[in-house]
Scaffold this active site. Sequence first.
Site, PDB file in Angstrom:
ATOM      1  N   ASP A 181      42.100  31.322  25.382  1.00 36.02           N
ATOM      2  CA  ASP A 181      42.413  31.586  26.787  1.00 36.02           C
ATOM      3  C   ASP A 181      42.640  30.228  27.431  1.00 36.02           C
ATOM      4  O   ASP A 181      41.701  29.424  27.521  1.00 36.02           O
ATOM      5  CB  ASP A 181      41.229  32.300  27.467  1.00 36.02           C
TER       6      ASP A 181
ATOM      7  N   ARG B 277      46.843  39.287  35.980  1.00 36.80           N
ATOM      8  CA  ARG B 277      47.361  38.044  35.405  1.00 36.80           C
ATOM      9  C   ARG B 277      48.712  38.272  34.726  1.00 36.80           C
ATOM     10  O   ARG B 277      49.561  37.398  34.693  1.00 36.80           O
ATOM     11  CB  ARG B 277      46.341  37.529  34.373  1.00 36.80           C
ATOM     12  N   TYR B 278      48.876  39.443  34.144  1.00 33.54           N
ATOM     13  CA  TYR B 278      50.107  39.789  33.414  1.00 33.54           C
ATOM     14  C   TYR B 278      50.765  40.963  34.147  1.00 33.54           C
ATOM     15  O   TYR B 278      50.065  41.828  34.684  1.00 33.54           O
ATOM     16  CB  TYR B 278      49.783  40.217  31.983  1.00 33.54           C
TER      17      TYR B 278
ATOM     18  N   ARG C 117      31.973  34.664  31.434  1.00 30.39           N
ATOM     19  CA  ARG C 117      31.866  35.015  32.856  1.00 30.39           C
ATOM     20  C   ARG C 117      30.424  34.872  33.322  1.00 30.39           C
ATOM     21  O   ARG C 117      29.953  35.612  34.172  1.00 30.39           O
ATOM     22  CB  ARG C 117      32.365  36.446  33.106  1.00 30.39           C
TER      23      ARG C 117
ATOM     24  N   CYS D  54      24.791  37.351  27.001  1.00 31.87           N
ATOM     25  CA  CYS D  54      25.141  36.462  25.907  1.00 31.87           C
ATOM     26  C   CYS D  54      25.076  35.017  26.423  1.00 31.87           C
ATOM     27  O   CYS D  54      25.609  34.732  27.497  1.00 31.87           O
ATOM     28  CB  CYS D  54      26.553  36.774  25.414  1.00 31.87           C
TER      29      CYS D  54
ATOM     30  N   CYS E  32      25.349  43.680  32.476  1.00 30.88           N
ATOM     31  CA  CYS E  32      25.508  43.901  31.029  1.00 30.88           C
ATOM     32  C   CYS E  32      24.165  44.341  30.443  1.00 30.88           C
ATOM     33  O   CYS E  32      23.118  43.982  30.978  1.00 30.88           O
ATOM     34  CB  CYS E  32      25.929  42.611  30.336  1.00 30.88           C
TER      35      CYS E  32
ATOM     36  N   ASP F 294      35.203  29.754  25.131  1.00 30.54           N
ATOM     37  CA  ASP F 294      35.721  29.227  26.393  1.00 30.54           C
ATOM     38  C   ASP F 294      34.833  28.105  26.921  1.00 30.54           C
ATOM     39  O   ASP F 294      33.710  27.908  26.460  1.00 30.54           O
ATOM     40  CB  ASP F 294      35.816  30.369  27.415  1.00 30.54           C
TER      41      ASP F 294
ATOM     42  N   CYS G 192      28.432  33.418  27.385  1.00 32.78           N
ATOM     43  CA  CYS G 192      29.343  34.281  28.152  1.00 32.78           C
ATOM     44  C   CYS G 192      30.369  33.488  28.957  1.00 32.78           C
ATOM     45  O   CYS G 192      30.016  32.565  29.685  1.00 32.78           O
ATOM     46  CB  CYS G 192      28.521  35.152  29.095  1.00 32.78           C
TER      47      CYS G 192
ATOM     48  N   ARG H  84      49.557  44.790  33.084  1.00 32.98           N
ATOM     49  CA  ARG H  84      48.160  45.201  32.895  1.00 32.98           C
ATOM     50  C   ARG H  84      47.255  44.502  33.906  1.00 32.98           C
ATOM     51  O   ARG H  84      47.579  43.407  34.366  1.00 32.98           O
ATOM     52  CB  ARG H  84      47.697  44.938  31.458  1.00 32.98           C
TER      53      ARG H  84
ATOM     54  N   LYS I 160      46.476  34.111  27.543  1.00 33.01           N
ATOM     55  CA  LYS I 160      46.032  33.957  26.153  1.00 33.01           C
ATOM     56  C   LYS I 160      47.185  33.484  25.293  1.00 33.01           C
ATOM     57  O   LYS I 160      48.320  33.932  25.480  1.00 33.01           O
ATOM     58  CB  LYS I 160      45.575  35.309  25.593  1.00 33.01           C
TER      59      LYS I 160
HETATM   60  S1  SF4 Z   1      30.040  38.164  26.930  1.00 37.44           S
HETATM   61 FE1  SF4 Z   1      29.345  38.164  29.096  1.00 37.44          FE
HETATM   62  S2  SF4 Z   1      30.339  39.947  29.984  1.00 37.44           S
HETATM   63 FE2  SF4 Z   1      30.400  40.238  27.754  1.00 37.44          FE
HETATM   64  S3  SF4 Z   1      28.489  41.377  27.262  1.00 37.44           S
HETATM   65 FE3  SF4 Z   1      28.037  39.214  26.996  1.00 37.44          FE
HETATM   66  S4  SF4 Z   1      27.145  38.631  28.975  1.00 37.44           S
HETATM   67 FE4  SF4 Z   1      28.267  40.538  29.337  1.00 37.44          FE
END
Ligand code: SF4
Length: 349
Positions: A310, A90-91, A112, A107, A103, A273, A110, A94, A317
């Site tokens: 974001d 994206r940049y 993603r 979460c 994971c 997000d 999340c 990096r 960002k």
């Molecule tokens: S935010 Fe998403 S990518 Fe990061 S640890 Fe939690 S579930 Fe995994």
Amino acid sequence: MASRSITTVDELVTAGLIAAGEEAAAAAVAEHYAIAVTPAMADLIDPSDPLDPIAAQFVPTAAELVRTEEERDDPIGDRPFTPLPGIVHRYPDRVLLKVVHVCPVYCRFCFRREMVGPQGDGTLTAEQLSAALDYVRANTGIWEVILTGGDPLVLSARRLAEIMRQLATIPHVKIVRIHSRVPVVDPERIDAAMIDALKQGGKTVYVALHANHPRELSAPARNACARLVDAGIVMVSQTVLLKGINDDMTVLDELMRTFVENRIKPYYLHHPDLAPGTGHFRLSIKEGQALVRALRTRLSGLCIPAYILDIPGGHGKIEISERALAGDPDAGYCVTDPQGNTHPYPVKK
Ligand code: SF4
């Protein structure tokens, strides 16, 4: 402490983490989004507290079944900047290198969530990883490689060491940054073999620790972070600002001080997000700005993270400041990206 992670609704019920009558909604969520609560995190939860801030991060609820019109499957726009599997460029200087989409915990907020978990984008094959590393090698402007995913520290020490050794052969890559929740959610993984793997090749290594509540920094988690820092790995923090979990001055104050006391520099405080089914975690930008302003009056500059948005669609960002945001909060903001282009931000207030 339990010996393995909770990964099903039935196990959550058995552990007393889902109240009677809420199983069906949790099961409906679990059809689409993975569940994982490590023993270390389960241990921190008070099952008698319906507002427990650790449980709220990992236990699915009916609120996740509500999708609002501004939410999207790829909220920060990884896909348009993915030239080949595993790379997000994206940049100019990096790239993200996403080796795994697994994971240790999942979460509920999340960003993603459509890409991680058993139903997600999977793990790079040996050929894909090799092609991704060739891409980094061929793009001589890439100064920093950010290992993310998923959580790269779920990889075995042997595989991580191999990736670090490969990156070490690319002279223009100076920095390897690893985004992880492992030091808090599974601290015993940070053992001598893992640290040795991170140091393979001799690049400068940063670990960006994702933690959202001071209770996550348990004694074992602090010890895991100390092992990393003592080994010469620089640690920074990233926190998602979450309604009902840390949208509270006292909690944020303690979290940022705890990071600094453990030699972890507060780096990012992310505005949540627009991930699907996460509206119940989102506070308004105005509320976030008020919290950050108040933090500045209480804490040493060392403890202040950048409050970050974001821009939806992959425009990068920005630090949330009065300058970067224009428009009427009641009608939706207009956001200026790092190149000076403007984009609508569809959430009001
Ligand atoms: S935010 Fe998403 S990518 Fe990061 S640890 Fe939690 S579930 Fe995994």
